[in-house]
Structure formats: C-alpha cells, structure tokens
Design a protein around this motif. Sequence first.
Motif, PDB file in Angstrom:
ATOM      1  N   PRO A 211     -11.769  -5.589 -39.904  1.00  0.00           N
ATOM      2  CA  PRO A 211     -11.415  -4.662 -38.832  1.00  0.00           C
ATOM      3  C   PRO A 211     -10.891  -5.183 -37.563  1.00  0.00           C
ATOM      4  CG  PRO A 211     -13.582  -4.057 -39.647  1.00  0.00           C
ATOM      5  CD  PRO A 211     -13.223  -5.458 -40.104  1.00  0.00           C
ATOM      6  N   GLY A 212      -9.604  -4.687 -37.133  1.00  0.00           N
ATOM      7  CA  GLY A 212      -8.855  -5.185 -35.908  1.00  0.00           C
ATOM      8  C   GLY A 212      -7.920  -6.022 -36.122  1.00  0.00           C
ATOM      9  N   LEU A 213      -7.615  -6.631 -37.429  1.00  0.00           N
ATOM     10  CA  LEU A 213      -6.802  -7.602 -37.695  1.00  0.00           C
ATOM     11  C   LEU A 213      -5.397  -6.829 -38.367  1.00  0.00           C
ATOM     12  CD1 LEU A 213      -8.531 -10.607 -39.571  1.00  0.00           C
ATOM     13  CD2 LEU A 213      -7.884 -10.195 -37.149  1.00  0.00           C
ATOM     14  N   GLU A 224      -1.806 -16.819 -36.888  1.00  0.00           N
ATOM     15  CA  GLU A 224      -1.513 -15.599 -36.231  1.00  0.00           C
ATOM     16  C   GLU A 224      -1.976 -14.455 -36.733  1.00  0.00           C
ATOM     17  OE1 GLU A 224       3.283 -17.090 -35.199  1.00  0.00           O
ATOM     18  OE2 GLU A 224       2.750 -16.274 -37.006  1.00  0.00           O
ATOM     19  N   ALA A 225      -2.183 -14.429 -38.039  1.00  0.00           N
ATOM     20  CA  ALA A 225      -2.776 -13.216 -38.726  1.00  0.00           C
ATOM     21  C   ALA A 225      -4.410 -13.040 -38.465  1.00  0.00           C
ATOM     22  CB  ALA A 225      -2.367 -13.214 -40.139  1.00  0.00           C
ATOM     23  N   LEU A 226      -5.020 -13.886 -38.478  1.00  0.00           N
ATOM     24  CA  LEU A 226      -6.503 -14.036 -38.586  1.00  0.00           C
ATOM     25  C   LEU A 226      -7.042 -14.409 -37.374  1.00  0.00           C
ATOM     26  CD1 LEU A 226      -7.013 -16.118 -41.872  1.00  0.00           C
ATOM     27  CD2 LEU A 226      -6.762 -13.605 -41.830  1.00  0.00           C
ATOM     28  N   GLY A 227      -6.518 -15.125 -36.286  1.00  0.00           N
ATOM     29  CA  GLY A 227      -7.112 -15.069 -35.035  1.00  0.00           C
ATOM     30  C   GLY A 227      -8.306 -16.071 -35.270  1.00  0.00           C
ATOM     31  N   ALA A 228      -9.565 -15.589 -34.706  1.00  0.00           N
ATOM     32  CA  ALA A 228     -10.728 -16.535 -34.689  1.00  0.00           C
ATOM     33  C   ALA A 228     -11.140 -16.695 -36.061  1.00  0.00           C
ATOM     34  CB  ALA A 228     -11.834 -15.954 -33.752  1.00  0.00           C
ATOM     35  N   VAL A 229     -10.843 -15.979 -37.054  1.00  0.00           N
ATOM     36  CA  VAL A 229     -11.507 -16.146 -38.508  1.00  0.00           C
ATOM     37  C   VAL A 229     -10.748 -17.601 -38.966  1.00  0.00           C
ATOM     38  CG1 VAL A 229     -11.340 -14.945 -40.569  1.00  0.00           C
ATOM     39  CG2 VAL A 229     -11.665 -13.566 -38.696  1.00  0.00           C
ATOM     40  N   ILE A 233     -12.147 -20.411 -41.538  1.00  0.00           N
ATOM     41  CA  ILE A 233     -12.031 -20.665 -42.932  1.00  0.00           C
ATOM     42  C   ILE A 233     -10.929 -21.848 -42.979  1.00  0.00           C
ATOM     43  CG2 ILE A 233     -12.418 -18.570 -43.238  1.00  0.00           C
ATOM     44  CD1 ILE A 233      -9.253 -18.148 -43.919  1.00  0.00           C
ATOM     45  N   ASN A 234     -10.389 -22.373 -42.014  1.00  0.00           N
ATOM     46  CA  ASN A 234      -9.283 -23.513 -42.311  1.00  0.00           C
ATOM     47  C   ASN A 234      -9.727 -24.594 -42.871  1.00  0.00           C
ATOM     48  OD1 ASN A 234      -6.845 -24.846 -41.763  1.00  0.00           O
ATOM     49  ND2 ASN A 234      -7.693 -25.910 -40.097  1.00  0.00           N
ATOM     50  N   PRO A 235     -11.067 -25.263 -42.888  1.00  0.00           N
ATOM     51  CA  PRO A 235     -11.567 -26.422 -43.619  1.00  0.00           C
ATOM     52  C   PRO A 235     -11.618 -25.967 -45.042  1.00  0.00           C
ATOM     53  CG  PRO A 235     -13.027 -26.171 -41.610  1.00  0.00           C
ATOM     54  CD  PRO A 235     -12.108 -24.786 -41.699  1.00  0.00           C
ATOM     55  N   GLU A 254     -17.221 -10.352 -35.220  1.00  0.00           N
ATOM     56  CA  GLU A 254     -17.057  -9.233 -34.539  1.00  0.00           C
ATOM     57  C   GLU A 254     -17.444  -7.836 -35.061  1.00  0.00           C
ATOM     58  OE1 GLU A 254     -12.802  -8.946 -33.576  1.00  0.00           O
ATOM     59  OE2 GLU A 254     -12.723 -11.010 -32.670  1.00  0.00           O
ATOM     60  N   SER A 255     -17.390  -7.857 -36.590  1.00  0.00           N
ATOM     61  CA  SER A 255     -17.802  -6.476 -37.254  1.00  0.00           C
ATOM     62  C   SER A 255     -19.287  -6.665 -37.754  1.00  0.00           C
ATOM     63  CB  SER A 255     -16.756  -6.225 -38.227  1.00  0.00           C
ATOM     64  OG  SER A 255     -16.681  -7.168 -39.383  1.00  0.00           O
ATOM     65  N   GLY A 256     -19.868  -7.798 -37.901  1.00  0.00           N
ATOM     66  CA  GLY A 256     -21.067  -7.998 -38.710  1.00  0.00           C
ATOM     67  C   GLY A 256     -20.952  -8.006 -40.065  1.00  0.00           C
TER      68      GLY A 256
END
Length: 640
Positions: A211-213, A224-229, A233-235, A254-256
């Motif tokens: 939610p929110g993306l 740019e699309a995922l922000g803090a996510v 997951i980058n590794p 953010e959403s739990g």
Amino acid sequence: MAVQEETRIKLMGAGLNMIQQALSIFDSDLRLSVSNRRYQTMFDLPDALAQPGAAFEDTIRYLVTRGEYGAVEDIEDAVRIRVEAARAFVPHYMERERANGRWISVEGAPLPQGGWVTVYTDITEVKLQERLLQAHSEELTSEVLAHAERLAQTNRALAASNAALEQAKRELTEMEARTRLTTEMMPAHIAHLDRELRYTFSNRRLSSVFPGLPQNIVGLSAREALGAVFDQINPWLERVLEGENLVQEFTHEESGRRIRLALTPDRLGTGPINGIYVMSMDVTEEAQARAALAQTRKRELAAQLSSGLAHDFGNLLTIILGLQGQLARRTDLPEQILQAVQSTIAAARRGGVLLERIATMSGAREMRLQPTDLAALLGDLQLMAGPALPPDIAVHVSIDDLPSLMLDQGVLQDSLLNLILNARDALAGRGGEISVSARKLGDTWLELTVTDTGTGFSEAALNRAMDPFFTTKGSAGTGLGLAMVYDQITLSGGTVRLGNRAQGGAEVTLRLPYKPAAPRSESAGGMVLLVEDTDAIRESVRQMLRDLGHSVIEAASHDEALSLLDLPGLDLVLSDINLGNGASGLDLLRACRARGMTRLHLMTALPATDSLHADARAEFPVLPKPFTLNDLRIALETMP
C-alpha cells in the motif's frame, strides 16, 4: 437475438459475394464452414459441395475426377496426398494452370481457432501479359525474361508472406493482451527488471501488495518505484543477478504485511542473465495461521488438574460474578462501593480465565473470539489494575476510534495485565507512569503498546525475556509472565516485540489480527427454559436472563425440564451439562432437538479437556462458566 444473428450472417455473405476472388474456410475437421459464390462458380462445384459441412476430401475427389489437376493415374492416391497436405495446416502460396487453360494463384493460411482459409485468384490475364512481353521483346535476353518472371512470382509469394506475417502479428498482440489480463487478475505483483534494475513489465498490482507504492512503474528504476522497500530487498536482487533463484519472506514495516518475494534470473540456457522475473504476494493471513499452528505444537505441558476441582471452582466463580453483577447494576450504591464491586467482578473474571488456562494446559487451547468494545475492555483493565499499583504509579490509556473487534477478551486482558504488573515491578521504589495505547495498523493489525518510564530492558532481557523461566527478579519472579504473553498472543495469530524507548523505559508491542465484528442485531427477548441443579447458580443466571429481556422458566433436573418442553412460546433452552443424578443436559438437548427445537445452548464449569464437555461441544454451543452478563448476551446472540 436470433434475428440479429441471422441478419449479421446475411450481411457477411453479401459482402463475401462482392469479392472477385474465390474464398473458402475449412474447419479443423476439414469441413467447409464459409465460402462465397465465386468459389462455387470458379470450380463449377455442385450445390452439395458449396454448402457448410461439405467434406474437403469429397471436394478434392470431385476436382481430381473432373481433371482439375490434369491426368492422374491413381485418383484415390492423388486425393490422399492433397488431404494429408491440408491436415498439416501450413501456410502456402502456389500458382497452377488449370485443365481449362486458365491460371490461378492459391494462397492458404491456418486460423488460430483451427482450420484454414484459402483465397483463389484468377491470374490468367497476368500470365498472358507475361507471355506477350516475352513474345514482343526479342531484344531482351532469355535470362532477363526468366528473371522478370521469377521476380513477379517472388512478389506474389512475398505478398502472401506479408499477409501471413500480419496474421501472426495480430495473434501475438491478442496473446499479449490475454497474458496481461491474466496477470492483472492474479492476487500478486508480477514484474520484470532488466540488468539495470529498471522495470520493463508490470501487471500493475504493486500497490495492492505494498500500500502506498505507485501502480504504473514500467520505465522506473526499482529504487524509484519501491522506496524504502528497495534497501530491504536489494541484496537479494544482487544475488539473483549472479544466477541464484530466491524465495524470501519479509515484513513491510509501513503496513505490517508479511510479503513473500520470488525472484528468478532471466536467462536462456547457460546464456547471460538479462534481468529478473519478480513475483510478490501478501501472505499475512497465511503467516498468522502458520505462527499460531507452530505455537500450538509447542504447547505440550505435563500438568493436569482434576475435572471435579475445576468444575467446583467454576461454579463458585459463577455465583460470585452473578451476585456482584446484581450489585453493579444497582443505582443506589456509593461510588467507593461500586468501584470495589467492579474490581471484584474483574478479578473473578480473570480467575475464570486462569481456570480455563489451567484446565486446558494438557491440550490445545480453543480460541474464544467475540465482539469486543476495546475502549470498555481497556477501561476495565485500568480499573482492575488500580488496586495492585502503589499511589506513585499511574496508568494512562489512549485508544484510536475503533469499531467493535473480534478478540479473545480473556487472552488480551490477561496479557495486558501481565505487562502492567511487569512494568509496576520495574518502577518499584521510584514511581512513574505506565501507558497503554491501541491503534489500527493498516487493515492487517491491531497494535497495542505498553510502555513505562523505568530503566528499560537489559540486553539479556531483550534476547531472552520471552523464554520460559527466565527472570531478572531473582526468587521473586517465576519467569512465566512474558512467556505466557508470548504464548497467548502467538496462538491468536499475533506477534510480540520488545524494545526500549529513546526517552527511557521499556516498550512491549502486541499485534493481533485486525478483524472487525459484524454489526450487532437487536432482537426481542423470548421465553427461556433454564435448567440448573444448583440453586444459587440458577438464581444468578435467571437474573442475567431477565436483565437481557427474557422471561424465564426454571427446572432443576432433566426430567423436570422434559415436562416443560410443551409450554407455548418456549424460545430457548439453556441447560447446564451436569444435572446431578440421572441424565445430563446433553441428553436433554438431544431430546429437544428430536422434537424439532433449534435454539439450544449448554453451559458448564467442566474443563475443555473433559470428555463430556468435548462431546457436548461437538453437537451444541457451550458457554464456559464463569461468565458475565455480556458473555451470556454474546453467546445467545451468536447462536447458529
């Protein structure tokens, strides 16, 4: 609709008949589906072979017999060869001279639905012009003429190939549209990243999982699309670009929500990796159920209490709750006495919860979700905790505006009381504040937080506080408080998290599945047959039923109750399971059911592990003793 379909078919036929070329469409069984008038006249076919359903084999046999393909030694062999070629459904273009001296081009293409379409064009005039050109151009070398003829034939074949290419392009476009529609219907985000981690495809479901993306992300980089996510997951993305397949689960803070992420390298065989295929889906409910199941399997305790002791204790608490409930409903009591009554009710209710826990220690605990006014529950908690706290420690409660929620009230109240008492011990001798707050986290969790202004958890406590028998209180502690909270909340599908506040003090966060209760239906009271062999309990439950608006008929035994079943207007039978000597309440309700009665309910102080309790619960709803007025109301309102 039939008239419209008939009109459509006639219009289509009229349009095909305007074409100067012959056209035929045969289905996958090589039977004629559609043709125009030019098809019949060009080959001089009888009416039977120009009708839908005509067999291709019969048409070929007719043409071979008439000499359409010249002299043929074996007619059946010639028919077989042409039918087998047709069954291959391969695009083709050819030119041939007919027996009557005219030339035709034959262009065939398979159809996506099966079968094929063929267009026959009379090219006699073109051939005559080619021969005339050859006859009147003596100065042209035979090589140039042959080349011109080959070029003309190649151009016609190229036109046929272009038509087949356009058909393939249309089919590919339709296939892509169907694929996109299918992926967009899936409850998951499906995407493709190139080697620079830029989105080249997305089924536009990212925002439904996170939610929110944003929803439209094609062309954006993953950061740019995922922000803090992305940082989380980058590794894993880097490992996949090195050739590794990965399936990981993580929590979207953010959403739990609990997210499952599947990553697959985009490569052909042993070739280079061109990107990453990504699928992410929300598995929160699955994770909650999985955690509850895992915790259930861990709960194998050896202690057991006798059914008789649990039964007697439950009956005593029922009497206490009933009598104190009557006092609480009086309007003439002084405020100090009323608070004492409320504290007694709260303590007795907790005694019932403890009794139930003890009774079920050797087996799986049954969750008792019921509509709960969380503000009222926390208010009762604050009142119940008051007598156990010294004057220099204050409890503050804050709660968001929340609807009625499906919660196990005993589990929640007992867990929060444990945390408040732990915080009290941490503040002993210095005073301070304990805060209890509740809020909604997305549509997934109810989050409850208990904080204090003490010194906080030690490093050892943060790592081991929820282990059974771990304590920092020495001989004064049992080491079961937080372990019990963890056990109860996890069994409810929730989580427990320990931490220290930046401004000092401990913080314990409980998350429970957020489940709004269905709207409560108001119903008028009816006549209830109350069957209970203990006079004091019968008097207490009778008063509760009257407070709920019911009229009450009483019986003290199975046989006495049977004699009252024919009373007109009887709406409900509420019976204890144990009825002293003779038959049980379970036997009574079976007899009621045989008479066609449907509103039947049992109550008992027997532990859930008792065989009679288990047998009763398999057939009828059972209300455990002790219970409050609100427990009884909810039990009767939620009867099947």
